[in-house]
Design a protein around this motif. Structure first.
Motif, PDB file in Angstrom:
ATOM      1  N   TRP A 135     -52.938  -8.125   1.187  1.00  0.00           N
ATOM      2  CA  TRP A 135     -53.656 -10.000   0.725  1.00  0.00           C
ATOM      3  C   TRP A 135     -52.004 -10.942  -0.204  1.00  0.00           C
ATOM      4  CZ3 TRP A 135     -58.028 -12.555   1.536  1.00  0.00           C
ATOM      5  CH2 TRP A 135     -59.360 -11.062   1.923  1.00  0.00           C
ATOM      6  N   GLY A 136     -52.025 -11.901  -0.078  1.00  0.00           N
ATOM      7  CA  GLY A 136     -50.803 -13.362  -0.637  1.00  0.00           C
ATOM      8  C   GLY A 136     -51.676 -13.617  -1.761  1.00  0.00           C
ATOM      9  N   GLN A 179     -45.929  -7.324   1.552  1.00  0.00           N
ATOM     10  CA  GLN A 179     -45.924  -8.846   0.302  1.00  0.00           C
ATOM     11  C   GLN A 179     -45.863  -9.955   1.595  1.00  0.00           C
ATOM     12  OE1 GLN A 179     -41.978  -9.064  -1.439  1.00  0.00           O
ATOM     13  NE2 GLN A 179     -42.750  -8.004  -2.864  1.00  0.00           N
ATOM     14  N   LEU A 180     -46.405 -11.176   1.675  1.00  0.00           N
ATOM     15  CA  LEU A 180     -47.554 -12.414   2.581  1.00  0.00           C
ATOM     16  C   LEU A 180     -47.381 -13.249   1.172  1.00  0.00           C
ATOM     17  CD1 LEU A 180     -50.569 -10.478   3.220  1.00  0.00           C
ATOM     18  CD2 LEU A 180     -48.449 -10.593   4.482  1.00  0.00           C
ATOM     19  N   VAL A 181     -47.012 -14.658   1.012  1.00  0.00           N
ATOM     20  CA  VAL A 181     -46.147 -15.906   0.577  1.00  0.00           C
ATOM     21  C   VAL A 181     -47.092 -16.837   1.356  1.00  0.00           C
ATOM     22  CG1 VAL A 181     -44.734 -17.275  -0.574  1.00  0.00           C
ATOM     23  CG2 VAL A 181     -44.515 -14.089  -0.565  1.00  0.00           C
ATOM     24  N   GLU A 182     -47.702 -17.412   1.009  1.00  0.00           N
ATOM     25  CA  GLU A 182     -48.436 -18.533   1.632  1.00  0.00           C
ATOM     26  C   GLU A 182     -47.830 -19.609   1.033  1.00  0.00           C
ATOM     27  OE1 GLU A 182     -52.209 -16.271   0.392  1.00  0.00           O
ATOM     28  OE2 GLU A 182     -50.325 -16.712  -0.876  1.00  0.00           O
ATOM     29  N   SER A 183     -48.199 -21.549   1.701  1.00  0.00           N
ATOM     30  CA  SER A 183     -47.813 -21.911   1.320  1.00  0.00           C
ATOM     31  C   SER A 183     -47.770 -23.439   2.316  1.00  0.00           C
ATOM     32  CB  SER A 183     -45.536 -22.043   1.588  1.00  0.00           C
ATOM     33  OG  SER A 183     -45.120 -22.215   2.579  1.00  0.00           O
ATOM     34  N   GLY A 184     -47.546 -24.172   1.765  1.00  0.00           N
ATOM     35  CA  GLY A 184     -47.868 -25.742   2.756  1.00  0.00           C
ATOM     36  C   GLY A 184     -49.626 -26.302   2.390  1.00  0.00           C
ATOM     37  N   GLY A 185     -49.619 -26.019   0.814  1.00  0.00           N
ATOM     38  CA  GLY A 185     -50.851 -26.649   0.480  1.00  0.00           C
ATOM     39  C   GLY A 185     -50.585 -27.379  -0.008  1.00  0.00           C
ATOM     40  N   GLY A 186     -51.668 -28.841  -0.731  1.00  0.00           N
ATOM     41  CA  GLY A 186     -51.684 -29.610  -1.297  1.00  0.00           C
ATOM     42  C   GLY A 186     -52.878 -30.343  -1.355  1.00  0.00           C
ATOM     43  N   CYS A 233     -53.672 -15.563   3.016  1.00  0.00           N
ATOM     44  CA  CYS A 233     -53.588 -14.835   3.795  1.00  0.00           C
ATOM     45  C   CYS A 233     -53.783 -13.860   3.552  1.00  0.00           C
ATOM     46  CB  CYS A 233     -52.185 -15.373   4.196  1.00  0.00           C
ATOM     47  SG  CYS A 233     -50.840 -14.143   5.462  1.00  0.00           S
ATOM     48  N   ASN A 234     -54.334 -12.895   4.804  1.00  0.00           N
ATOM     49  CA  ASN A 234     -54.552 -11.243   4.580  1.00  0.00           C
ATOM     50  C   ASN A 234     -53.782 -10.481   6.383  1.00  0.00           C
ATOM     51  OD1 ASN A 234     -56.794 -10.105   6.198  1.00  0.00           O
ATOM     52  ND2 ASN A 234     -57.084  -9.208   3.979  1.00  0.00           N
ATOM     53  N   ALA A 235     -53.226  -9.479   5.858  1.00  0.00           N
ATOM     54  CA  ALA A 235     -53.119  -8.858   6.914  1.00  0.00           C
ATOM     55  C   ALA A 235     -53.372  -7.351   6.650  1.00  0.00           C
ATOM     56  CB  ALA A 235     -51.795  -8.341   6.843  1.00  0.00           C
ATOM     57  N   ASP A 236     -54.016  -6.968   8.071  1.00  0.00           N
ATOM     58  CA  ASP A 236     -55.165  -5.929   8.292  1.00  0.00           C
ATOM     59  C   ASP A 236     -54.301  -4.872   9.560  1.00  0.00           C
ATOM     60  OD1 ASP A 236     -58.934  -5.729   8.749  1.00  0.00           O
ATOM     61  OD2 ASP A 236     -57.286  -4.448   8.170  1.00  0.00           O
ATOM     62  N   SER A 237     -54.315  -3.662   9.565  1.00  0.00           N
ATOM     63  CA  SER A 237     -53.986  -2.558   9.547  1.00  0.00           C
ATOM     64  C   SER A 237     -54.607  -1.554   8.995  1.00  0.00           C
ATOM     65  CB  SER A 237     -52.426  -2.822  10.182  1.00  0.00           C
ATOM     66  OG  SER A 237     -52.311  -1.654  10.762  1.00  0.00           O
ATOM     67  N   SER A 238     -54.110  -0.891   8.692  1.00  0.00           N
ATOM     68  CA  SER A 238     -54.337   0.912   8.377  1.00  0.00           C
ATOM     69  C   SER A 238     -54.536  -0.010   6.918  1.00  0.00           C
ATOM     70  CB  SER A 238     -53.417   1.898   8.536  1.00  0.00           C
ATOM     71  OG  SER A 238     -51.950   1.449   7.727  1.00  0.00           O
ATOM     72  N   ALA A 290     -46.032 -16.256   4.879  1.00  0.00           N
ATOM     73  CA  ALA A 290     -44.122 -15.087   5.512  1.00  0.00           C
ATOM     74  C   ALA A 290     -45.060 -13.930   5.219  1.00  0.00           C
ATOM     75  CB  ALA A 290     -43.526 -16.180   4.872  1.00  0.00           C
ATOM     76  N   ALA A 291     -44.896 -13.271   6.077  1.00  0.00           N
ATOM     77  CA  ALA A 291     -44.988 -11.210   5.601  1.00  0.00           C
ATOM     78  C   ALA A 291     -43.445 -11.134   6.033  1.00  0.00           C
ATOM     79  CB  ALA A 291     -45.402 -10.830   6.753  1.00  0.00           C
ATOM     80  N   SER A 292     -43.651  -9.632   4.631  1.00  0.00           N
ATOM     81  CA  SER A 292     -42.211  -8.963   4.636  1.00  0.00           C
ATOM     82  C   SER A 292     -42.853  -7.736   4.359  1.00  0.00           C
ATOM     83  CB  SER A 292     -41.102  -9.718   3.845  1.00  0.00           C
ATOM     84  OG  SER A 292     -41.785 -10.121   2.247  1.00  0.00           O
ATOM     85  N   GLY A 293     -41.741  -6.676   4.005  1.00  0.00           N
ATOM     86  CA  GLY A 293     -41.967  -5.240   3.903  1.00  0.00           C
ATOM     87  C   GLY A 293     -42.746  -4.281   3.459  1.00  0.00           C
TER      88      GLY A 293
END
Length: 118
Positions: A108-109, A3-10, A99-104, A23-26
């Motif tokens: 996406w957030g 899980q990817l959770v983006e923040s800080g936009g505006g 946000c994007n996490a790339d491995s195997s 922030a990434a988890s799971g």
């Protein structure tokens, strides 16, 4: 499932700055945050999603030509978080940032809206 959770936009005025966080988890068994190439993409209204910045597990970064010298990507592997510091913002930077996490696998957030306007 990662899980990817983006923040800080505006909303920010032209020339201003914002810092996005993701922030990434799971993580699957056997994987940690540092195993993932982390990316920031953005998608403006009516446009295709485009890669903005990339950072490897060792902190090597690359940027799209349009943001070089203005944006800085960083990661904190202890906090499982990737950041995007955006300086000298322009109206054309207005987009939803993902946000994007790339491995195997690729994850996406949900995205965070950045609007640059006076």
């Amino acid at each position: 499932q990662v899980q990817l959770v983006e923040s800080g936009g505006g909303l920010v005025q032209p020339g201003g700055s914002l810092r996005l966080s993701c922030a990434a988890s799971g993580f699957p068994v056997g994987f940690t945050f540092s195993d993932y190439l982390m990316n920031w993409y953005r998608q403006a209204a009516g446009q295709q999603r485009e890669l903005v910045a990339t950072i490897t597990r060792d902190g090597i970064s690359n940027y799209a030509d349009g943001v070089k010298g203005r944006f800085i990507i960083s990661r904190d592997n202890r906090k499982n978080t990737v950041y995007l510091l955006m300086n000298s913002l322009k109206p054309e930077d207005t987009a939803v940032y993902y946000c994007n996490a790339d491995s195997s696998s690729v994850y996406w957030g949900q995205g965070t809206q950045v609007t640059v306007s006076s």
